[in-house]
Design an enzyme around this catalytic site. Structure first.
Site, PDB file in Angstrom:
ATOM      1  N   LEU A  87       0.868  -1.171   0.000  1.00 15.35           N
ATOM      2  CA  LEU A  87       0.000   0.000   0.000  1.00 15.35           C
ATOM      3  C   LEU A  87       0.906   1.222   0.000  1.00 15.35           C
ATOM      4  O   LEU A  87       1.942   1.235   0.668  1.00 15.35           O
ATOM      5  CB  LEU A  87      -0.901   0.018   1.245  1.00 15.35           C
ATOM      6  N   ASP A  88       0.516   2.261  -0.741  1.00 21.05           N
ATOM      7  CA  ASP A  88       1.306   3.486  -0.767  1.00 21.05           C
ATOM      8  C   ASP A  88       1.467   4.043   0.642  1.00 21.05           C
ATOM      9  O   ASP A  88       0.671   3.739   1.536  1.00 21.05           O
ATOM     10  CB  ASP A  88       0.621   4.539  -1.639  1.00 21.05           C
ATOM     11  N   LYS A  89       2.460   4.881   0.822  1.00 16.62           N
ATOM     12  CA  LYS A  89       2.747   5.448   2.148  1.00 16.62           C
ATOM     13  C   LYS A  89       1.516   6.119   2.744  1.00 16.62           C
ATOM     14  O   LYS A  89       1.238   5.988   3.944  1.00 16.62           O
ATOM     15  CB  LYS A  89       3.910   6.434   2.043  1.00 16.62           C
ATOM     16  N   HIS A 128       0.503   2.520  -7.806  1.00 12.97           N
ATOM     17  CA  HIS A 128      -0.443   3.636  -7.627  1.00 12.97           C
ATOM     18  C   HIS A 128      -1.672   3.495  -8.527  1.00 12.97           C
ATOM     19  O   HIS A 128      -2.192   4.495  -9.033  1.00 12.97           O
ATOM     20  CB  HIS A 128       0.241   4.977  -7.940  1.00 12.97           C
TER      21      HIS A 128
END
Length: 258
Positions: free
Chosen positions: A111-113, A201
């Site tokens: 998962l993205d930051k 993303h």
């Protein structure tokens, strides 16, 4: 569902380390102090061979439950990266208790930051491979807040698959609009998105492809695994037996989302 090691012959210190009893050096110290017993007798050698299935091992008088694999559901908070280690950033592994970190779990996918929600952590490489395999097309469900009024044209575009900024055309995705409300900066849309792949993303880039911007993103499901609503951000728990059985069905090819 626990996966117990059936093979005979394992070093005592390895068994204890896998069981989350500490680092190898901590375990050696515990053995020297007489805190470890095998079949009721104090262990003298951390390298002694034990039978994970047949021998009774205890630490400080408490039975040691050995498991080869561990499976944790984490509610990932924003600001934490999906990695096992990083010199500058806080990782999802840093959120685990010490006794769980020593089992060397890793995030299944990323998962993205700034993306929140469901993340599976395990040391079971085979299961991770099956869940991430492109041929499995395991659904991932997200809730998002999007800047702009998401409408029927966007729903149809997602159903057809959109072309990302690098020319890649996504698989069809399900987009449902829950609410569109006005804010000081313009309309905001509450939506849910279901995708069957995991490009970099991807959800954010899909909305960019239709002229929108994701403000907040939260994953709530991965295949049959759904985020526990009682799990606060930054907290985790072991999977239940029912959840493990559902994931095992994916690995066996016996589960289908649709």
């Amino acid at each position: 569902m626990e996966v117990d090691v059936m093979a005979r012959g394992m070093r005592l210190d390895k068994l204890l380390a896998h069981a989350g009893c500490g680092t190898r050096s901590e375990i050696k110290r515990a053995v020297r102090l007489g805190r470890v017993e095998v079949n009721g007798a104090p262990a003298r050698d951390p390298g002694m061979t034990v039978d994970p299935e047949g021998d009774a091992v205890s630490l400080d008088g408490k039975p040691v439950r050995y498991r080869e694999y561990v499976y944790f559901m984490l509610n990932k908070p924003p600001g934490v990266i999906s990695a096992t280690e990083d010199a500058r950033e806080k990782t999802v592994i840093d959120l685990l208790q010490a006794e769980d970190r020593v089992r060397n779990p890793f995030p299944v996918g990323r998962l993205d930051k700034d993306t929140e929600g469901l993340l599976l952590l395990t040391n079971d490489g085979r299961l991770a491979h099956e869940l991430l395999s492109p041929r499995k097309h395991v659904d991932k469900v997200y809730e998002a807040v999007v800047a702009g009024a998401v409408g029927e044209a966007d729903v149809r575009a997602f159903e057809a698959g959109v072309t990302l900024d690098d020319g890649y055309r996504t698989m069809p995705a399900l987009l449902a609009v829950t609410e569109v409300r006005e804010s000081e900066d313009g309309p905001l849309s509450q939506v849910s998105v279901t995708i069957r792949e995991g490009k970099f993303h991807q959800v954010k880039r899909m909305f960019e492809a239709v002229g929108k911007r994701v403000v907040r993103l939260r994953r709530i499901a991965m295949g049959p695994l759904r985020l526990d609503p009682s799990l606060p951000p930054g907290m985790y728990r072991e999977l239940t037996e029912e959840e493990m059985e559902a994931l095992a069905a994916i690995a066996a090819g016996a589960w289908s989302e649709r």
